[in-house]
Write a protein that holds these residues in place. Structure first.
Motif, PDB file in Angstrom:
ATOM      1  N   ALA A  97       0.837  -1.202   0.000  1.00 25.08           N
ATOM      2  CA  ALA A  97       0.000   0.000   0.000  1.00 25.08           C
ATOM      3  C   ALA A  97       0.871   1.251   0.000  1.00 25.08           C
ATOM      4  N   ARG A  98       1.938   1.207   0.799  1.00 19.58           N
ATOM      5  CA  ARG A  98       2.843   2.360   0.850  1.00 19.58           C
ATOM      6  C   ARG A  98       3.530   2.570  -0.493  1.00 19.58           C
ATOM      7  N   ARG A  99       3.929   1.438  -1.124  1.00 20.04           N
ATOM      8  CA  ARG A  99       4.580   1.555  -2.432  1.00 20.04           C
ATOM      9  C   ARG A  99       3.636   2.156  -3.470  1.00 20.04           C
ATOM     10  N   ARG A 100       2.362   1.757  -3.429  1.00 19.85           N
ATOM     11  CA  ARG A 100       1.389   2.299  -4.364  1.00 19.85           C
ATOM     12  C   ARG A 100       1.202   3.797  -4.154  1.00 19.85           C
ATOM     13  N   ILE A 101       1.151   4.213  -2.867  1.00 22.71           N
ATOM     14  CA  ILE A 101       1.001   5.630  -2.553  1.00 22.71           C
ATOM     15  C   ILE A 101       2.194   6.413  -3.073  1.00 22.71           C
ATOM     16  N   ARG A 102       3.402   5.857  -2.872  1.00 16.72           N
ATOM     17  CA  ARG A 102       4.605   6.542  -3.346  1.00 16.72           C
ATOM     18  C   ARG A 102       4.617   6.641  -4.872  1.00 16.72           C
ATOM     19  N   ARG A 103       4.217   5.549  -5.536  1.00 18.60           N
ATOM     20  CA  ARG A 103       4.165   5.578  -6.992  1.00 18.60           C
ATOM     21  C   ARG A 103       3.169   6.614  -7.494  1.00 18.60           C
ATOM     22  N   ASP A 104       2.024   6.706  -6.807  1.00 13.97           N
ATOM     23  CA  ASP A 104       1.027   7.712  -7.184  1.00 13.97           C
ATOM     24  C   ASP A 104       1.582   9.118  -7.003  1.00 13.97           C
ATOM     25  N   ASP A 105       2.299   9.342  -5.896  1.00 15.02           N
ATOM     26  CA  ASP A 105       2.887  10.659  -5.645  1.00 15.02           C
ATOM     27  C   ASP A 105       3.912  11.013  -6.715  1.00 15.02           C
ATOM     28  N   VAL A 106       4.735  10.011  -7.099  1.00 10.21           N
ATOM     29  CA  VAL A 106       5.742  10.245  -8.133  1.00 10.21           C
ATOM     30  C   VAL A 106       5.082  10.549  -9.469  1.00 10.21           C
ATOM     31  N   ALA A 107       4.002   9.817  -9.791  1.00  7.48           N
ATOM     32  CA  ALA A 107       3.288  10.040 -11.046  1.00  7.48           C
ATOM     33  C   ALA A 107       2.686  11.445 -11.082  1.00  7.48           C
TER      34      ALA A 107
END
Length: 304
Positions: A10-20
């Motif tokens: 979940a944290r990785r998905r949040i980080r990926r969304d932030d980067v996107a």
């Protein structure tokens, strides 16, 4: 499987969304910094330097502090330019708004060819200002202009619209009103479309029609749009340069000198770029006041 291992994806998905999201914002941020931020900072820096044509060859621009601002404010043309800027802005704003509101109310009624007429009304807005200025210069010409020929039919002597200090400012205000009418019509017409028709129908039952409906229904519901239109009109009119340059060049006898014209002529005629930058920053400061008012006026309806 522990709770910690569940949280990691979940944290990785949040980080990926932030980067996107950041990747989408970065190009716009770079564009704003390069094409808006840098010129503003450079202009501000230049206003504190002795920046002349010599600087292009030597690369030297000595720091002079607020000397350029003192020179700009104490110049003999600053007072008349400030007064002309105020008169030009006020006259243009009143004319554009009154005519724009009248046309917006006119086009609110459905009639044949209304769509085509609204489209034609945008032509002054679409024309390059220097082209519009050249056209109006021929129209307002004292000897061969079509306006004086038309007035001559009624026995009016030729008016020196662009060559007389008494008429030149009025002439450029008239032309700028013509240029700005489509902008006002577009905003005000859009605001009128958002007023529910049921309000007029309910008011008509109580006998509130015509001017009563305008004062008690149209104006109150149009207040937010009117505020934005007026403030944007002030900001845009303060920096008008093309119209005045194309018609009078700031003359005759400095009758149409504005702060925008002073900034241009000081920089690109006298080649005193530091003083010219000071003039432009004074204009930016005046515009900033109205920009703040604009931001507050657009925020208020959202808060409500």
């Amino acid at each position: 499987m522990t709770a910690e291992t569940i949280r990691r994806p979940a944290r990785r998905r949040i980080r990926r969304d932030d980067v996107a999201k950041l990747l989408f914002v970065v190009p716009a941020a770079i564009y704003i910094l390069l094409f808006f931020g840098y010129p503003i900072v450079k202009n501000l820096t230049m206003s504190f330097q002795d920046y002349t044509t010599k600087t292009f060859f030597t690369g030297e621009a000595p720091w002079v502090g607020i000397s350029n601002y003192v020179t700009a404010i104490t110049s003999s043309l600053f007072g008349p330019a400030l007064l002309n800027t105020a008169l030009f802005t006020a006259g243009s704003l009143v004319g554009q708004f009154v005519i724009g509101l009248g046309l917006a109310l006119f086009f609110q009624k459905k009639f044949p060819l209304s769509t085509i007429m609204r489209a034609l009304l945008l032509l002054p807005w679409l024309l390059p200002l220097i082209v519009a200025s050249a056209t109006w210069r021929s129209i307002l010409d004292q000897d061969s202009g079509i306006l004086n020929r038309f007035l001559g039919v009624f026995g009016v002597d030729p008016v020196p619209w662009l060559s007389s200090p008494d008429h030149a400012l009025i002439a450029v205000i008239i032309v700028n009103i013509w240029v700005g009418i489509p902008f006002n019509v577009t905003l005000l017409y859009g605001g009128l479309q958002d007023i529910p028709e049921e309000l007029y129908e309910a008011a008509s039952l109580d006998g509130a029609t015509g001017w009563k409906a305008f004062w008690h229904i149209t104006l109150p519901n149009l207040r937010g749009v009117i505020g934005v239109t007026l403030v944007l009109g002030v900001v845009y009119t303060l920096k008008v340069l093309d119209v005045i340059l194309g018609l009078t060049g700031g003359g005759p006898a400095n009758a149409t000198q504005t702060i925008a014209i002073r900034s241009y002529q000081t920089s690109f005629v006298d080649f005193e770029f530091g003083v010219g930058a000071a003039f432009s920053n004074i204009l930016i400061l005046i515009s900033l006041v109205f920009a703040i008012v604009y931001l507050r006026s657009t925020r208020k309806p959202v808060d409500e």
